[in-house]
Design an enzyme around this catalytic site. Structure first.
Site, short mmCIF file in Angstrom:
data_model
loop_
_atom_site.label_atom_id
_atom_site.label_comp_id
_atom_site.label_asym_id
_atom_site.label_seq_id
_atom_site.Cartn_x
_atom_site.Cartn_y
_atom_site.Cartn_z
N HIS A 159 -2.35 2.47 -6.28
CA HIS A 159 -3.03 1.10 -6.30
C HIS A 159 -3.03 0.55 -6.90
O HIS A 159 -3.09 -0.61 -6.69
CB HIS A 159 -4.26 1.88 -5.61
CG HIS A 159 -4.23 1.04 -4.25
ND1 HIS A 159 -4.21 0.57 -2.72
CD2 HIS A 159 -5.80 -0.13 -4.37
CE1 HIS A 159 -4.81 -0.39 -2.12
NE2 HIS A 159 -5.54 -0.88 -3.03
N TYR A 215 -9.40 -10.45 -6.94
CA TYR A 215 -8.88 -10.60 -7.95
C TYR A 215 -9.19 -11.99 -9.09
O TYR A 215 -9.31 -12.33 -10.39
CB TYR A 215 -6.59 -11.27 -7.82
CG TYR A 215 -7.11 -9.88 -6.54
CD1 TYR A 215 -6.70 -8.59 -7.44
CD2 TYR A 215 -6.51 -9.70 -5.59
CE1 TYR A 215 -6.51 -6.83 -6.86
CE2 TYR A 215 -6.29 -8.60 -5.30
CZ TYR A 215 -5.82 -7.01 -5.93
OH TYR A 215 -5.32 -6.18 -4.57
N HIS A 270 -4.30 -8.53 3.56
CA HIS A 270 -5.61 -8.96 3.59
C HIS A 270 -6.12 -9.78 4.50
O HIS A 270 -5.62 -10.83 5.04
CB HIS A 270 -6.15 -9.18 2.56
CG HIS A 270 -6.49 -8.66 1.47
ND1 HIS A 270 -6.08 -9.10 0.02
CD2 HIS A 270 -5.85 -7.21 1.24
CE1 HIS A 270 -5.97 -8.31 -0.82
NE2 HIS A 270 -5.70 -7.34 -0.72
N ARG A 307 0.91 -1.44 -0.22
CA ARG A 307 -0.17 -0.32 0.21
C ARG A 307 0.49 1.19 -0.19
O ARG A 307 2.24 1.34 0.40
CB ARG A 307 -0.80 0.08 0.93
CG ARG A 307 -2.26 -1.06 1.22
CD ARG A 307 -2.57 -1.42 3.08
NE ARG A 307 -3.55 -2.41 2.88
CZ ARG A 307 -3.06 -3.33 3.55
NH1 ARG A 307 -1.91 -3.96 4.36
NH2 ARG A 307 -4.28 -3.92 4.07
N LYS A 353 -2.21 -2.44 7.75
CA LYS A 353 -3.74 -1.94 9.06
C LYS A 353 -3.53 -2.70 9.77
O LYS A 353 -3.29 -3.56 9.70
CB LYS A 353 -4.68 -2.09 7.79
CG LYS A 353 -4.80 -1.19 6.30
CD LYS A 353 -6.35 -1.83 5.58
CE LYS A 353 -6.71 -0.54 4.41
NZ LYS A 353 -7.59 -0.63 3.78
N ARG A 386 0.16 -2.41 -6.96
CA ARG A 386 -1.15 -2.87 -5.89
C ARG A 386 -1.85 -4.40 -6.58
O ARG A 386 -1.43 -5.29 -6.48
CB ARG A 386 -1.57 -2.63 -4.54
CG ARG A 386 -1.95 -3.86 -3.18
CD ARG A 386 -2.03 -2.89 -2.60
NE ARG A 386 -3.06 -3.20 -1.46
CZ ARG A 386 -3.08 -4.36 -0.81
NH1 ARG A 386 -1.18 -4.20 -0.33
NH2 ARG A 386 -3.55 -4.74 0.45
#
Length: 336
Positions: free
Chosen positions: A261, A296, A287, A161, A186, A264
């Site tokens: 992004h 995806y 994730h 990110r 995150k 990514r």
């Protein structure tokens, strides 16, 4: 002036609950802070309630819904943005109902305000040819060009990110086998990402050229701006757009929106197309839930096309002439 109960709870929510108990990132806290800033301005400008006089009892369902309508109507916020603002308010009122049980009914009515449905955005990614064209643009004869080449390569190779790239320090890089990069994602979750040999060499040259290979420099930013400070999100976006503009003349398919992004997403798609499982891609990209990674698989048109071609090649069903097929279909419809 005695502080209001709203000001007390907002301060505790932002400075203690989110930071100390939930251990959320500073960027998440800033996003929540911005929601309360918008709410206070709405109450001041449209409801005539001064920020220092706003009380919890005034924040009922009608006010919150009016605030959300204001975001869409006046500020032209999208449904996704509206939902993000509402999610922040939901988090706050979950906190309030635990702190003040006598306001539980008021809080639960606000928590019952639903998210707005919106179309699922299409995952934007680059083909290998488009990516190679962008990465070929930096001028390796200049220091800035060499830095940008390394930055874009790392951004793609790690699937990081933007904020993870900004937060990278020299000590987060390991160029000796097994080469890897340590990313703070995150929720302050740390993950190690393997590096490909080409990127390892670029990073090794970058660190040596900028004299960052000494232990006392391990806390310095891996990528610095002209003032030897960490790059900003807008700075990284500017770097990408600069080379994207140059690449468009040779690759017209790049005449579309491409953000940091996007690199990514590109890494995620390329991993999937290479046969990597969704579980491994989830861990690679950081994730929390594999459901996020499934975007995806849904977007991978090339894999869908190949699968359909394989099915068609081996299909035992006889081909029906088009005219007969249409006639049978019409007869069946009339028989209903």
């Amino acid at each position: 002036m005695k502080p209001t109960d709203f000001s007390v709870h907002v301060t505790s929510f932002l400075t203690h609950y989110l930071a100390a108990q939930r251990n959320v990132s500073p960027n998440t806290i800033k996003a929540y802070r911005d929601v309360f800033t918008l709410l206070l301005r709405f109450c001041r400008d449209l409801r005539g309630i001064a920020p220092e006089k706003l009380r919890l009892e005034q924040l009922d369902v009608s006010l919150v819904e009016a605030f959300l309508d204001y975001l869409e109507r006046e500020r032209k916020s999208s449904s996704r943005t509206r939902n993000h603002r509402l999610a922040a308010l939901h988090a706050f009122f979950r906190y309030v109902q635990a702190e003040e049980p006598d306001r539980m009914l008021q809080c639960q009515k606000i928590l019952a305000i639903p998210q707005r449905k919106h179309a699922r955005p299409r995952v934007a990614y680059l083909s290998k040819e488009e990516l190679a064209e962008i990465l070929a643009q930096p001028d390796l004869r200049t220091a800035a060009g060499r830095r940008d080449a390394v930055l874009l390569s790392v951004l793609y190779d790690t699937g990081a990110r933007v904020q993870e790239l900004i937060d990278l320090s020299v000590g987060d890089v390991r160029v000796d086998p097994p080469a890897q990069l340590r990313l703070l994602g995150k929720g302050r979750k740390m993950r190690a990402v393997p590096l490909m040999e080409n990127t390892v060499q670029l990073l090794r040259d970058h660190i040596q050229e900028n004299h960052l290979d000494r232990p006392e420099h391990f806390d310095k930013p891996l990528f610095q701006n002209a003032r030897n400070q960490r790059l900003s999100r807008s700075g990284i976006r500017y770097i990408l757009q600069k080379y994207l503009f140059r690449a468009r003349s040779r690759r017209p398919s790049l005449n579309r929106t491409v953000s940091p992004h996007t690199l990514r997403h590109t890494k995620g798609m390329h991993l999937l197309q290479s046969g990597i499982s969704l579980d491994m891609i989830r861990d690679f990209l950081g994730h929390v839930d594999v459901k996020t990674t499934q975007i995806y698989a849904r977007a991978n048109l090339e894999m869908k096309r190949n699968a359909l071609e394989k099915i068609n090649d081996s299909s035992p069903v006889q081909t029906i002439p088009c005219s007969q097929q249409n006639k049978d279909l019409l007869d069946w419809l009339h028989s209903l």
